[in-house]
Write a protein that holds these residues in place. Structure first.
Motif, PDB file in Angstrom:
ATOM      1  N   ASP A 145      75.918  19.748  36.281  1.00  0.00           N
ATOM      2  CA  ASP A 145      74.560  20.282  36.265  1.00  0.00           C
ATOM      3  C   ASP A 145      73.560  19.128  36.234  1.00  0.00           C
ATOM      4  O   ASP A 145      73.190  18.652  35.175  1.00  0.00           O
ATOM      5  CB  ASP A 145      74.357  21.195  35.053  1.00  0.00           C
ATOM      6  N   GLY A 146      73.177  18.635  37.409  1.00  0.00           N
ATOM      7  CA  GLY A 146      72.058  17.715  37.476  1.00  0.00           C
ATOM      8  C   GLY A 146      72.341  16.241  37.594  1.00  0.00           C
ATOM      9  O   GLY A 146      71.516  15.496  38.114  1.00  0.00           O
ATOM     10  N   SER A 147      73.500  15.760  37.128  1.00  0.00           N
ATOM     11  CA  SER A 147      73.757  14.316  37.189  1.00  0.00           C
ATOM     12  C   SER A 147      75.214  14.078  37.567  1.00  0.00           C
ATOM     13  O   SER A 147      76.084  14.911  37.312  1.00  0.00           O
ATOM     14  CB  SER A 147      73.437  13.650  35.844  1.00  0.00           C
ATOM     15  N   PHE A 198      73.087  20.066  42.149  1.00  0.00           N
ATOM     16  CA  PHE A 198      71.642  19.866  42.152  1.00  0.00           C
ATOM     17  C   PHE A 198      70.948  21.213  42.040  1.00  0.00           C
ATOM     18  O   PHE A 198      71.277  22.158  42.754  1.00  0.00           O
ATOM     19  CB  PHE A 198      71.221  19.148  43.434  1.00  0.00           C
ATOM     20  N   LYS A 199      69.992  21.313  41.121  1.00  0.00           N
ATOM     21  CA  LYS A 199      69.202  22.527  40.872  1.00  0.00           C
ATOM     22  C   LYS A 199      69.989  23.597  40.124  1.00  0.00           C
ATOM     23  O   LYS A 199      69.508  24.195  39.182  1.00  0.00           O
ATOM     24  CB  LYS A 199      68.642  23.097  42.170  1.00  0.00           C
TER      25      LYS A 199
END
Length: 240
Positions: free
Chosen positions: A107-109, A230-231
Motif C-alpha cells: 500500500d503506497g511504497s 499505488f492509490k
C-alpha cells in the motif's frame, strides 16, 4: 547386475528431479532448521515423502534432514525476511522448502520481500487489486539498484508496461492494454527473464497467454522481489 545399477541411477535422478518439481528450495535457508509453526512431525521420512505429506496436509513448507530422515511440516513459509535470528538453529543436513508465501499486502511504497530469485530465471505470482500493482525484479534490496519494473494496469488505466529500473516516468519498453485485475479475486501471472529478455504472461503455464516481452540491452543479475501498489492496496501470493 548392470541393468539394476542403471535402474538405480535412473531412480535417484528422477527422485531428485521430482523433489525440485514439487518444492522450491530456499537456498538462503539451506542447512537451517526451525521448529516454528510445526503442524506435523514424522521420523524415518525422506525429503520427497516429506514434501508429499506436506502437500497432502496443505502445509506451506517443510524441513527435512537427510541423515536421520526427520520430517517437519509447517503451516507457514519460514523465509529469511520473517525469521528472527534467535529462531534459527543451524544444523548440517537440514533443508527448508517453501511452496508459496501468503498474505503479502502492499500500500503506497516499495517493499523488499527477500532474495528469493538467486539462481532462478522465472517466477509466478498472483495479485488481487483494482489497478496499479507493481512487481519488481531487482538486483538488490532497494529500488536504487538496477532491475526490471512490471507495471500491471498502471496510470489509473488498463495499461501494462515493462520498464528498465524503478524510476517513475521512465520509458515503457513494452505495453499491453487490457483489464485483468480485480479487487475481488486473485489473478495469476508468470514472469521469465534470461539475459535481459523479460516475458510476462497470464495463467499457471509458462509461455502461455504472453502479454509482454522485451529484450533489454542490460542483463541484470536478478536476486530480489520488490512489490508496490499505488492509490489502492494490493494483496499478493508469490509462488516459489
Amino acid at each position: 547386475m548392470v541393468f539394476k545399477i542403471h535402474l538405480l541411477l535412473l531412480f535417484v535422478t528422477c527422485a531428485d528431479t521430482t523433489e525440485q518439481v514439487i518444492w522450491s528450495e530456499i537456498k538462503e535457508l539451506n542447512d537451517v532448521y526451525t521448529n516454528l509453526r510445526v503442524m506435523h512431525q514424522r521420523e524415518k521420512t525422506g525429503c520427497i515423502e516429506c514434501g508429499t505429506r506436506a502437500k497432502m496436509m496443505n502445509g506451506e513448507s517443510f524441513s527435512c534432514h537427510n541423515a536421520d530422515q526427520k520430517c517437519l511440516v509447517h503451516d507457514t513459509c519460514h523465509l529469511k525476511f520473517n525469521l528472527q535470528h534467535e529462531t534459527l538453529i543451524t544444523a548440517v543436513g537440514w533443508r527448508h522448502f517453501c511452496n508459496k508465501i501468503y498474505n503479502i499486502t502492499t500500500d503506497g511504497s516499495w517493499i523488499d520481500i527477500g532474495p528469493l530469485l538467486l539462481g532462478r530465471f522465472s517466477i509466478q505470482f498472483a495479485v488481487k487489486a483494482s489497478n496499479d500493482a507493481y512487481f519488481g525484479l531487482s538486483s538488490g534490496d532497494t529500488t536504487a539498484l538496477p532491475g526490471y519494473w512490471i507495471v500491471l494496469e498502471g496510470f489509473s488505466m488498463a495499461k501494462n508496461c515493462l520498464r528498465d529500473g524503478f524510476t517513475a516516468g521512465s520509458t515503457c519498453f513494452a505495453t499491453h492494454i487490457a483489464p485483468y485485475l480485480t479487487n475481488t479475486e486473485y489473478v495469476r501471472y508468470w514472469v521469465q527473464w534470461d539475459h535481459g529478455n523479460v516475458r510476462v504472461g497470464i495463467g499457471k503455464a509458462f509461455r502461455s497467454a504472453q502479454i509482454m516481452q522485451h529484450q533489454f540491452p542490460a542483463a541484470y543479475y536478478i536476486s530480489n522481489v520488490l512489490l508496490k501498489s499505488f492509490k489502492n492496496k494490493a494483496d499478493w501470493i508469490i509462488y516459489l
